[in-house]
Design a protein around this motif. Sequence first.
Motif, PDB file in Angstrom:
ATOM      1  N   VAL A  29       5.099 -23.036   7.551  1.00 31.21           N
ATOM      2  CA  VAL A  29       4.118 -23.904   7.108  1.00 31.21           C
ATOM      3  C   VAL A  29       3.440 -23.444   8.981  1.00 31.21           C
ATOM      4  O   VAL A  29       2.282 -24.873   9.505  1.00 31.21           O
ATOM      5  N   VAL A  30       4.005 -23.496  10.020  1.00 29.66           N
ATOM      6  CA  VAL A  30       3.123 -23.266  11.258  1.00 29.66           C
ATOM      7  C   VAL A  30       2.997 -21.756  11.723  1.00 29.66           C
ATOM      8  O   VAL A  30       1.436 -21.301  11.428  1.00 29.66           O
ATOM      9  N   LEU A  31       3.818 -20.585  11.679  1.00 29.86           N
ATOM     10  CA  LEU A  31       3.166 -19.829  12.579  1.00 29.86           C
ATOM     11  C   LEU A  31       2.146 -18.999  11.602  1.00 29.86           C
ATOM     12  O   LEU A  31       1.496 -17.713  11.509  1.00 29.86           O
ATOM     13  N   ALA A  32       2.269 -18.603  10.588  1.00 26.47           N
ATOM     14  CA  ALA A  32       1.798 -17.809   8.937  1.00 26.47           C
ATOM     15  C   ALA A  32       1.079 -18.541   9.673  1.00 26.47           C
ATOM     16  O   ALA A  32      -0.215 -17.277   9.213  1.00 26.47           O
ATOM     17  N   PRO A  33       0.185 -19.962   9.229  1.00 23.27           N
ATOM     18  CA  PRO A  33      -1.237 -20.151   9.103  1.00 23.27           C
ATOM     19  C   PRO A  33      -1.579 -19.978  10.725  1.00 23.27           C
ATOM     20  O   PRO A  33      -2.954 -19.488  10.509  1.00 23.27           O
ATOM     21  N   LEU A  34      -1.191 -20.211  11.402  1.00 23.57           N
ATOM     22  CA  LEU A  34      -1.535 -19.286  13.321  1.00 23.57           C
ATOM     23  C   LEU A  34      -2.090 -18.594  13.287  1.00 23.57           C
ATOM     24  O   LEU A  34      -3.150 -18.464  14.075  1.00 23.57           O
ATOM     25  N   VAL A  35      -1.227 -17.333  12.099  1.00 24.75           N
ATOM     26  CA  VAL A  35      -1.425 -16.025  12.483  1.00 24.75           C
ATOM     27  C   VAL A  35      -3.556 -15.704  11.596  1.00 24.75           C
ATOM     28  O   VAL A  35      -3.891 -15.287  12.225  1.00 24.75           O
ATOM     29  N   ILE A  36      -3.595 -16.944  10.666  1.00 23.14           N
ATOM     30  CA  ILE A  36      -4.737 -16.657   9.950  1.00 23.14           C
ATOM     31  C   ILE A  36      -5.618 -17.058  10.905  1.00 23.14           C
ATOM     32  O   ILE A  36      -6.537 -16.461  10.426  1.00 23.14           O
ATOM     33  N   VAL A  37      -5.784 -18.179  11.224  1.00 21.16           N
ATOM     34  CA  VAL A  37      -6.502 -18.532  12.249  1.00 21.16           C
ATOM     35  C   VAL A  37      -6.927 -18.387  13.793  1.00 21.16           C
ATOM     36  O   VAL A  37      -7.836 -17.766  14.513  1.00 21.16           O
ATOM     37  N   VAL A  38      -5.777 -17.122  14.266  1.00 23.89           N
ATOM     38  CA  VAL A  38      -6.179 -16.232  15.204  1.00 23.89           C
ATOM     39  C   VAL A  38      -6.677 -15.202  14.948  1.00 23.89           C
ATOM     40  O   VAL A  38      -8.470 -14.699  15.917  1.00 23.89           O
ATOM     41  N   THR A  39      -6.364 -14.760  13.654  1.00 26.75           N
ATOM     42  CA  THR A  39      -7.968 -13.547  13.133  1.00 26.75           C
ATOM     43  C   THR A  39      -8.943 -13.702  13.333  1.00 26.75           C
ATOM     44  O   THR A  39      -9.584 -12.859  13.509  1.00 26.75           O
ATOM     45  N   VAL A  40      -9.572 -14.906  12.310  1.00 28.03           N
ATOM     46  CA  VAL A  40     -11.142 -15.847  12.571  1.00 28.03           C
ATOM     47  C   VAL A  40     -11.213 -15.582  13.706  1.00 28.03           C
ATOM     48  O   VAL A  40     -12.765 -15.599  13.648  1.00 28.03           O
ATOM     49  N   PHE A  41     -10.598 -15.985  14.905  1.00 25.37           N
ATOM     50  CA  PHE A  41     -11.005 -16.653  16.433  1.00 25.37           C
ATOM     51  C   PHE A  41     -11.224 -15.278  16.788  1.00 25.37           C
ATOM     52  O   PHE A  41     -12.278 -15.132  16.881  1.00 25.37           O
ATOM     53  N   MET A  42     -10.636 -13.874  16.148  1.00 29.43           N
ATOM     54  CA  MET A  42     -10.618 -13.049  17.540  1.00 29.43           C
ATOM     55  C   MET A  42     -11.630 -12.457  16.663  1.00 29.43           C
ATOM     56  O   MET A  42     -12.675 -11.806  17.515  1.00 29.43           O
ATOM     57  N   LEU A  43     -11.383 -11.862  15.433  1.00 24.75           N
ATOM     58  CA  LEU A  43     -13.429 -11.378  14.133  1.00 24.75           C
ATOM     59  C   LEU A  43     -14.310 -12.041  15.181  1.00 24.75           C
ATOM     60  O   LEU A  43     -15.659 -11.625  14.738  1.00 24.75           O
ATOM     61  N   VAL A  44     -14.480 -13.393  14.966  1.00 21.71           N
ATOM     62  CA  VAL A  44     -15.517 -14.585  15.455  1.00 21.71           C
ATOM     63  C   VAL A  44     -15.816 -13.679  16.772  1.00 21.71           C
ATOM     64  O   VAL A  44     -17.020 -13.362  17.061  1.00 21.71           O
ATOM     65  N   THR A  45     -15.300 -13.806  17.621  1.00 23.64           N
ATOM     66  CA  THR A  45     -15.487 -13.825  19.520  1.00 23.64           C
ATOM     67  C   THR A  45     -14.964 -12.408  19.813  1.00 23.64           C
ATOM     68  O   THR A  45     -15.190 -11.537  20.151  1.00 23.64           O
ATOM     69  N   LEU A  46     -15.258 -11.003  18.484  1.00 24.27           N
ATOM     70  CA  LEU A  46     -13.937  -9.573  18.751  1.00 24.27           C
ATOM     71  C   LEU A  46     -15.649  -8.960  20.004  1.00 24.27           C
ATOM     72  O   LEU A  46     -15.146  -8.419  21.203  1.00 24.27           O
TER      73      LEU A  46
END
Length: 358
Positions: free
Chosen positions: A10-27
């Motif tokens: 409930v914490v680490l798995a959703p966190l990966v998706i959040v970080v992925t979206v952040f990296m894609l937006v700020t690439l």
Amino acid sequence: MLPPRILRRVVLAPLVIVVTVFMLVTLPFWLVVTAAASLRLPPPQRRGARFVWFAVAWLTLESAVLIACLWLWVAGGAKRQERHYALIGWFLTRVYGAAERIFLLTTDIEEPEPTPEEQEARLSRPVIVLSRHAGPGDSFLLIHHLLARYHRRPRIVMKAALQYDPSLDVVVNRLPNAFVPRSTDQSGVTAEIRRLAATMGDRDALVIFPEGGNFTPRRRRLAIRRLEEKGLTGEAGRARDMDHLLPPRPNGAIAAIESCPPADVIFVAHTGLDQLVTVGDVWRKLPVSAHITAKWWRVPAAEIPRTREERVRWLYDHWALIDAWITEQRGSRPEAGTQSDGAGRPASRPPARRGWRR
């Protein structure tokens, strides 16, 4: 200490998706920053942009795997092993493809060409894979080839800390594998190997790294000292004769063979990124184009020695063969520092025939 499974879900798995979206937006920002930071470096050392691209590719694939695992769970397919093996194969194939494009990775694999009869026999019984452990991602590369080229279902005993990787945590825990805590002694690891080997089917492959860790000169000296302290002077002497490998720990390999008598054994040698052990090594020394050379030896079950003493000698014989092959591939004397305790260099052999290339 590893967090409980529910917390990881409930914490680490959703966190990966959040970080992925952040990296894609700020690439674009990260690419500009790494390019600016690399301006004063010579071209071979300008690795920043490549690492950014690979990190974004990895995170995107991780997120896709987590979403697929969630869908399988909701649809009632969480226990469907074939779907999860297919998912691992999909992930590793795309990670490998990203490494080919970003790091210009190439791989040469040499193995004997089987006859049609041998090929049929190979696909009708399980295998135990004994591989050296060195360089970044060698286990990922090995599992990729087992799935993609040889259509095997790999099983592996891993460190429990790897469950901090959410996609690895979810997928691998749904398949016949084992995670062992750092505090687990050798007997506990051996018990897990026996459990996995005893239930293997014809298409399964149990992957073991008998060295127990990546090679470093210090680990080599300590391993030889432990053998001497145990009174295993013969094994210690043979370990001194190997320049590139740690002495193999035979208990796991022998336990697997005893627990699955029909299994053939495959020995795997590889070299190319051996000197990249830590994250710092990868950052400082990763070449512009990465190349890995590998060779596999297959031993049919009928040719495996029967007694423990014979199997220990047989394991050391193949480890010496792998060490000599690495010396041949490098085409130079061993690195400074590996001969401080009087190690000898194995005699070289004629150049090996090149096999499959990707």
